[in-house]
Write a protein that holds these residues in place. Structure first.
Motif, mmCIF file in Angstrom:
data_model
loop_
_atom_site.group_PDB
_atom_site.id
_atom_site.type_symbol
_atom_site.label_atom_id
_atom_site.label_comp_id
_atom_site.label_asym_id
_atom_site.label_seq_id
_atom_site.Cartn_x
_atom_site.Cartn_y
_atom_site.Cartn_z
ATOM 1 N N UNK A 226 0.850 -1.192 0.000
ATOM 2 C CA UNK A 226 0.000 0.000 0.000
ATOM 3 C C UNK A 226 0.883 1.237 0.000
ATOM 4 N N UNK A 227 0.326 2.322 -0.460
ATOM 5 C CA UNK A 227 1.046 3.592 -0.525
ATOM 6 C C UNK A 227 0.033 4.717 -0.361
ATOM 7 N N UNK A 228 0.543 5.902 -0.131
ATOM 8 C CA UNK A 228 -0.303 7.074 0.067
ATOM 9 C C UNK A 228 -0.122 8.017 -1.112
ATOM 10 N N UNK A 229 -1.226 8.505 -1.642
ATOM 11 C CA UNK A 229 -1.172 9.528 -2.680
ATOM 12 C C UNK A 229 -1.613 10.856 -2.086
ATOM 13 N N UNK A 230 -1.371 11.915 -2.815
ATOM 14 C CA UNK A 230 -1.565 13.276 -2.300
ATOM 15 C C UNK A 230 -1.980 14.136 -3.485
ATOM 16 N N UNK B 232 3.427 2.884 -15.568
ATOM 17 C CA UNK B 232 2.120 3.521 -15.676
ATOM 18 C C UNK B 232 0.952 2.741 -15.116
ATOM 19 N N UNK B 233 1.214 1.571 -14.531
ATOM 20 C CA UNK B 233 0.131 0.747 -13.960
ATOM 21 C C UNK B 233 0.284 0.699 -12.445
ATOM 22 N N UNK B 234 -0.826 0.804 -11.745
ATOM 23 C CA UNK B 234 -0.802 0.757 -10.287
ATOM 24 C C UNK B 234 -0.146 -0.552 -9.846
ATOM 25 N N UNK B 235 0.862 -0.445 -8.981
ATOM 26 C CA UNK B 235 1.644 -1.609 -8.555
ATOM 27 C C UNK B 235 1.423 -1.959 -7.088
ATOM 28 N N UNK B 236 0.497 -1.268 -6.437
ATOM 29 C CA UNK B 236 0.194 -1.545 -5.037
ATOM 30 C C UNK B 236 -1.216 -2.107 -4.949
ATOM 31 N N UNK B 237 -1.503 -2.744 -3.830
ATOM 32 C CA UNK B 237 -2.817 -3.345 -3.642
ATOM 33 C C UNK B 237 -3.847 -2.358 -3.115
ATOM 34 N N UNK B 238 -3.363 -1.314 -2.471
ATOM 35 C CA UNK B 238 -4.280 -0.352 -1.840
ATOM 36 C C UNK B 238 -3.636 1.029 -1.863
ATOM 37 N N UNK B 239 -4.397 2.025 -2.262
ATOM 38 C CA UNK B 239 -3.917 3.408 -2.265
ATOM 39 C C UNK B 239 -4.703 4.190 -1.224
ATOM 40 N N UNK B 240 -3.980 4.754 -0.281
ATOM 41 C CA UNK B 240 -4.585 5.618 0.726
ATOM 42 C C UNK B 240 -4.425 7.058 0.242
ATOM 43 N N UNK B 241 -5.334 7.914 0.643
ATOM 44 C CA UNK B 241 -5.256 9.326 0.269
ATOM 45 C C UNK B 241 -4.806 10.147 1.467
ATOM 46 N N UNK C 45 -9.058 8.106 8.149
ATOM 47 C CA UNK C 45 -10.090 7.134 7.785
ATOM 48 C C UNK C 45 -9.489 5.979 6.986
ATOM 49 N N UNK C 46 -8.589 6.297 6.060
ATOM 50 C CA UNK C 46 -7.981 5.264 5.236
ATOM 51 C C UNK C 46 -7.077 4.339 6.061
ATOM 52 N N UNK C 47 -6.369 4.907 7.047
ATOM 53 C CA UNK C 47 -5.541 4.080 7.930
ATOM 54 C C UNK C 47 -6.402 3.148 8.781
ATOM 55 N N UNK C 48 -7.537 3.650 9.250
ATOM 56 C CA UNK C 48 -8.451 2.805 10.029
ATOM 57 C C UNK C 48 -8.977 1.655 9.176
ATOM 58 N N UNK C 49 -9.362 1.961 7.929
ATOM 59 C CA UNK C 49 -9.854 0.919 7.025
ATOM 60 C C UNK C 49 -8.748 -0.094 6.718
ATOM 61 N N UNK C 50 -7.517 0.379 6.541
ATOM 62 C CA UNK C 50 -6.388 -0.516 6.288
ATOM 63 C C UNK C 50 -6.139 -1.412 7.505
ATOM 64 N N UNK C 51 -6.226 -0.834 8.691
ATOM 65 C CA UNK C 51 -6.048 -1.621 9.919
ATOM 66 C C UNK C 51 -7.060 -2.754 9.978
ATOM 67 N N UNK C 52 -8.322 -2.445 9.650
ATOM 68 C CA UNK C 52 -9.364 -3.475 9.629
ATOM 69 C C UNK C 52 -9.056 -4.526 8.565
ATOM 70 N N UNK C 53 -8.666 -4.071 7.396
ATOM 71 C CA UNK C 53 -8.380 -4.975 6.264
ATOM 72 C C UNK C 53 -7.266 -5.959 6.616
#
Length: 190
Positions: free
Chosen positions: A59-63, A107-116, A122-130
Motif C-alpha cells: 500500500x502507498x499514500x497519494x496526495x 504507468x500501472x498501479x503496482x500496489x494493492x491499496x492506495x490511501x489518500x 479514515x484510510x488508515x483505520x480501514x487498512x487496519x481493519x483490512x
C-alpha cells in the motif's frame, strides 16, 4: 519494510514500542540492500524480486498533486533556494511526479491499496481493519507530525497557482494520470 524517518519521529516510534527502521535482504542470494522512504515501486520490486514481492500486501499514500507541489516547494527550500514556485515546477519535474512513481510501474498501479493523504485517518483505520491489526493505525499515529511546520501556514495552495498561472498547466501535464485516476483538482483545495 520499515524505512527511516526524521530523527524526532523515529524517536516517537521507538518510545511507542514500534520497530525501528529495518533492512531487508534483496533477492535470494544477493547482498543486504537498504530500502528508503519514498522508494519508487519499480526499484522496490527490483530489490525484493517479483516472486517475493507479489506475495506482499502493498500500500502507498497519494496526495493531491497541486497540494503536494506546494509542500515540496517549501520542503526543498522555497524562494530562498529555488526561485519562484513556477521555476521549481519547471526545473524539478521529477519531484512533482514522485507519488506516481511510488504507486506505479510502467504507468500501472503496482500496489494493492492506495490511501489518500486527504483522508488519511479514515484510510488508515480501514487498512487496519483490512489487515486485521490489533491496533488502529490512525490512533497509533496520533501526535506524529512528520515534516510539519515547513510550509507557510498563511499561504493557501490556490495562491501559488493564481500568482503563477502557468504552474497549473505544468502540474496538469506532469500529473495527468494521477489527477484523472484519483479525480483530483485544484478546486478541492483552499
Amino acid at each position: 519494510m520499515i524505512t527511516p524517518i526524521a530523527l524526532e519521529d523515529e524517536q516517537i516510534r521507538i518510545e511507542r514500542g514500534y520497530r525501528r527502521r529495518q533492512r531487508f535482504l534483496g533477492r535470494k542470494g544477493q547482498p543486504r540492500t537498504s530500502f528508503f522512504d519514498h522508494i519508487d515501486a519499480a526499484h522496490a520490486r527490483h530489490l525484493i524480486g517479483p516472486e517475493q514481492g507479489d506475495g506482499y500486501y502493498k500500500f502507498a499514500v497519494t496526495h493531491n498533486p497541486y497540494d503536494q507541489a506546494v509542500s515540496l516547494f517549501f520542503w526543498y527550500g522555497a524562494e530562498e533556494k529555488l526561485g519562484t514556485f513556477y521555476d521549481f515546477l519547471k526545473n524539478y519535474p521529477d519531484k512533482i511526479r514522485l507519488n506516481w512513481r511510488i504507486l506505479t510501474i510502467n504507468g500501472r498501479i503496482a500496489v494493492d491499496h492506495v490511501l489518500r493523504y486527504e483522508t488519511l485517518p479514515q484510510d488508515l483505520s480501514a487498512l487496519s481493519d483490512r489487515l486485521g491489526l490489533p491496533e488502529d493505525l490512525a490512533d497509533a499515529m496520533q501526535g506524529i507530525h512528520a515534516k510539519s511546520g515547513i510550509r507557510d501556514p498563511n499561504r493557501k495552495v490556490s495562491d501559488f497557482f493564481h500568482q503563477y498561472p502557468k504552474s497549473k498547466t505544468l502540474v496538469d501535464i506532469l500529473c495527468e494520470d494521477e489527477l484523472a485516476l484519483f479525480n483530483y483538482s485544484l478546486d478541492q483545495l483552499p
